[in-house]
Design a protein around this motif. Sequence first.
Motif, PDB file in Angstrom:
ATOM      1  N   ASP A 178      42.544   3.474  13.426  1.00 41.92           N
ATOM      2  CA  ASP A 178      41.299   2.856  13.877  1.00 41.92           C
ATOM      3  C   ASP A 178      40.373   3.824  14.587  1.00 41.92           C
ATOM      4  O   ASP A 178      39.259   3.452  14.986  1.00 41.92           O
ATOM      5  CB  ASP A 178      41.613   1.691  14.829  1.00 41.92           C
ATOM      6  N   ALA A 179      40.829   5.060  14.771  1.00 37.98           N
ATOM      7  CA  ALA A 179      40.035   6.029  15.531  1.00 37.98           C
ATOM      8  C   ALA A 179      38.721   6.392  14.830  1.00 37.98           C
ATOM      9  O   ALA A 179      37.800   6.898  15.472  1.00 37.98           O
ATOM     10  CB  ALA A 179      40.859   7.292  15.781  1.00 37.98           C
ATOM     11  N   ILE A 180      38.592   6.101  13.537  1.00 39.55           N
ATOM     12  CA  ILE A 180      37.346   6.399  12.815  1.00 39.55           C
ATOM     13  C   ILE A 180      36.206   5.537  13.335  1.00 39.55           C
ATOM     14  O   ILE A 180      35.076   5.989  13.502  1.00 39.55           O
ATOM     15  CB  ILE A 180      37.539   6.168  11.301  1.00 39.55           C
ATOM     16  N   ASN A 181      36.520   4.273  13.621  1.00 42.60           N
ATOM     17  CA  ASN A 181      35.482   3.328  14.027  1.00 42.60           C
ATOM     18  C   ASN A 181      35.501   2.987  15.519  1.00 42.60           C
ATOM     19  O   ASN A 181      34.531   2.418  16.021  1.00 42.60           O
ATOM     20  CB  ASN A 181      35.630   2.023  13.234  1.00 42.60           C
ATOM     21  N   LEU A 182      36.607   3.316  16.190  1.00 40.46           N
ATOM     22  CA  LEU A 182      36.773   2.876  17.567  1.00 40.46           C
ATOM     23  C   LEU A 182      37.152   4.028  18.481  1.00 40.46           C
ATOM     24  O   LEU A 182      37.761   5.016  18.055  1.00 40.46           O
ATOM     25  CB  LEU A 182      37.858   1.790  17.655  1.00 40.46           C
ATOM     26  N   MET A 183      36.794   3.897  19.749  1.00 41.41           N
ATOM     27  CA  MET A 183      37.241   4.809  20.801  1.00 41.41           C
ATOM     28  C   MET A 183      38.043   3.982  21.797  1.00 41.41           C
ATOM     29  O   MET A 183      37.783   2.783  21.984  1.00 41.41           O
ATOM     30  CB  MET A 183      36.044   5.475  21.495  1.00 41.41           C
ATOM     31  N   PHE A 184      39.007   4.622  22.473  1.00 49.85           N
ATOM     32  CA  PHE A 184      39.948   3.861  23.283  1.00 49.85           C
ATOM     33  C   PHE A 184      39.968   4.315  24.734  1.00 49.85           C
ATOM     34  O   PHE A 184      39.852   5.515  25.042  1.00 49.85           O
ATOM     35  CB  PHE A 184      41.356   3.965  22.688  1.00 49.85           C
ATOM     36  N   SER A 185      40.158   3.344  25.607  1.00 51.71           N
ATOM     37  CA  SER A 185      40.199   3.599  27.047  1.00 51.71           C
ATOM     38  C   SER A 185      41.521   4.220  27.456  1.00 51.71           C
ATOM     39  O   SER A 185      42.435   4.393  26.637  1.00 51.71           O
ATOM     40  CB  SER A 185      40.029   2.278  27.803  1.00 51.71           C
TER      41      SER A 185
ATOM     42  N   VAL B 122      41.443  -0.761  25.888  1.00 55.11           N
ATOM     43  CA  VAL B 122      40.203  -1.425  25.492  1.00 55.11           C
ATOM     44  C   VAL B 122      39.576  -0.581  24.389  1.00 55.11           C
ATOM     45  O   VAL B 122      39.452   0.645  24.530  1.00 55.11           O
ATOM     46  CB  VAL B 122      39.234  -1.566  26.678  1.00 55.11           C
ATOM     47  N   ALA B 123      39.207  -1.225  23.274  1.00 54.90           N
ATOM     48  CA  ALA B 123      38.616  -0.520  22.132  1.00 54.90           C
ATOM     49  C   ALA B 123      37.097  -0.642  22.190  1.00 54.90           C
ATOM     50  O   ALA B 123      36.564  -1.732  22.397  1.00 54.90           O
ATOM     51  CB  ALA B 123      39.145  -1.096  20.828  1.00 54.90           C
ATOM     52  N   PHE B 124      36.402   0.486  22.005  1.00 53.97           N
ATOM     53  CA  PHE B 124      34.941   0.526  22.055  1.00 53.97           C
ATOM     54  C   PHE B 124      34.385   0.922  20.683  1.00 53.97           C
ATOM     55  O   PHE B 124      34.976   1.736  19.976  1.00 53.97           O
ATOM     56  CB  PHE B 124      34.462   1.538  23.099  1.00 53.97           C
ATOM     57  N   SER B 125      33.229   0.365  20.361  1.00 57.69           N
ATOM     58  CA  SER B 125      32.596   0.658  19.071  1.00 57.69           C
ATOM     59  C   SER B 125      31.977   2.056  19.058  1.00 57.69           C
ATOM     60  O   SER B 125      31.251   2.442  19.977  1.00 57.69           O
ATOM     61  CB  SER B 125      31.500  -0.375  18.790  1.00 57.69           C
ATOM     62  N   ARG B 126      32.243   2.824  18.007  1.00 57.49           N
ATOM     63  CA  ARG B 126      31.600   4.136  17.841  1.00 57.49           C
ATOM     64  C   ARG B 126      30.154   3.987  17.354  1.00 57.49           C
ATOM     65  O   ARG B 126      29.399   4.954  17.376  1.00 57.49           O
ATOM     66  CB  ARG B 126      32.396   4.996  16.851  1.00 57.49           C
ATOM     67  N   LYS B 127      29.774   2.800  16.919  1.00 58.24           N
ATOM     68  CA  LYS B 127      28.424   2.591  16.404  1.00 58.24           C
ATOM     69  C   LYS B 127      27.395   2.438  17.531  1.00 58.24           C
ATOM     70  O   LYS B 127      26.192   2.507  17.287  1.00 58.24           O
ATOM     71  CB  LYS B 127      28.399   1.334  15.529  1.00 58.24           C
ATOM     72  N   ASN B 128      27.874   2.199  18.738  1.00 59.37           N
ATOM     73  CA  ASN B 128      26.959   1.991  19.866  1.00 59.37           C
ATOM     74  C   ASN B 128      26.656   3.333  20.532  1.00 59.37           C
ATOM     75  O   ASN B 128      27.579   4.052  20.936  1.00 59.37           O
ATOM     76  CB  ASN B 128      27.588   1.035  20.880  1.00 59.37           C
TER      77      ASN B 128
END
Length: 561
Positions: A94-101, A223-229
């Motif tokens: 999921d690291a392509i689309n998400l960043m993690f806390s 917590v997963a964060f959107s890379r699109k933001n």
Amino acid sequence: MSLRVMSGILLLSLLLSKPLHAESKVIRLVAYELNPYVSRDRGEHGYLFDLTIKAFEASGYKVDVEFFPPLRAKKMVESGERDALIPSYSSTGDAINLMFSQPILGTQIGYIQLRDQTDGPGSKTTAASSSFSSFNLQNFADSTDHSGLNATSLESLFGEEEGVIKSSSDRIIRLIELLSTKRITLALVDKLQFTDVLVNSRPSLIDKLKFLTPSLATKDFHVAFSRKNPRTEQYLADFDRGLAALQKSGDYASTLMRYGYQFKTPDENTLTIGAVKNADTERMRELSQSFLKEHPKAKIQWYLLEENLLRRVVLASLALHENLFDLITISAYDTAIYARNEWIEPFTNIESSDHQDFIPSIKDMLSPGGKLFALPFYGESSMTYYRKDLFAKTGLTMPLQVSYPQLKAFAQKLHDPLHGVYGICLRGKPGWGENTTFYATMANSFGGDWFNSERKPSLDSKPWLQAGKLYLDLLQNYGPPNAHDLGYQENLKLFAEGRCAIWVDATVAAGYLLDPTVSKVSKSLGYAKAPTMIEGRSSHWISSWAFAVPRNSTNADLAKN
């Protein structure tokens, strides 16, 4: 350009910047249910939910939370439609689309078995059932020997599919049934989901099953964060900073402790108390300072929990034989059950002369078998509270013994939500210590019984249905709009604020409502008996909150003192 024009442009730019700044401090969080970590419908939302909110708030954010089905929630964050997601693991795919806390305490996988069973993993007895157990454990490779575990097989146990975490509650129920009927002798489960299922779905098996320590594997939440933001890196840095602040302040550990998921280090001079959260236990906490003066080496750590959460946490610690609290508050109803199962210790150091301080009926309720197992700090019945000023204004008179039809007529007349006053407030929050307490006693006054003459449940009998119909009518038509979220504490606050014309609840609330420093209705408070329907069938209850010492307490002597 004139100074006046420049000043106007500067002022305009400042005004325009304010909404942008305000928007930048709002996090759009999406969540999906994964009990007991994240919950939508429970009064307490789970420690992962609470820690996530607190970490954002510690960094100055307002959090807007919405619940969605798992895959939809994840896709909303991946697309940038929402900012962050819980629960989540930091999966590589999921690291392509998400960043993690930074990590937050997560799941623990380990074995459960019957408590009276002595053989463990790798024994001949468990080997016979390993294939069946493995079938229910998502094709787990080898459940009979720790050495057979590998990264791939363990990973499958954490329940992640397509990047979302699947609840294993249904599977755990099946495994518990298989273990209790001795069709299998060993199973692998998520520890916290196991205790949650045991307490909420199979309480009769508490103390009959055990979780083997240490756990085989753990996996942290993130917590997963959107890379699109475009603001994600800032959101992530702020969240991690807020999380670190919680850890430094002790709020992180305290939150885990509240949910029963972090256990205290044994300390012979520190009493850890788990108590129901209400005005009277707050007062007890203040009065406990006198105990500390008499015992200068002692320290007290209080954890005040909402009633439903307290029961779940205490039962979970008893089920796991883990030392969580040295002293707990339990109700009169709990006491007989806990004593029969030897979950609490009797008080044998109380002088007989001291017993004279106790109301006899309350003392008897807390003394199953003639032994005092819990010390009451109050006893209660129930009664009808009402606003005398509102009754006088509308020309109504509350009789000493009000009937339910009269109660409905009063509530209908006094209901004025446009001016912030609801006709009646009643316990609507789920829980046998919340709405069930009220509804069961209400049904009794309609002639309802738990069992008929043949000892068969009669909850679908006419009296129960009539009581239920009126109960729903009162709540839905003359009560607050969110009645299903309101229990004793919430209704107490509403009534004290003057927002309820009538409230039927515990007599112990009177002391709070008469205190003008916290109650706006102290000078207009009226009382009547609890309402009835059939003559001779009352709706009032009798109960108590009392202190008890769990069998797992490491400071039992100090707790009893």
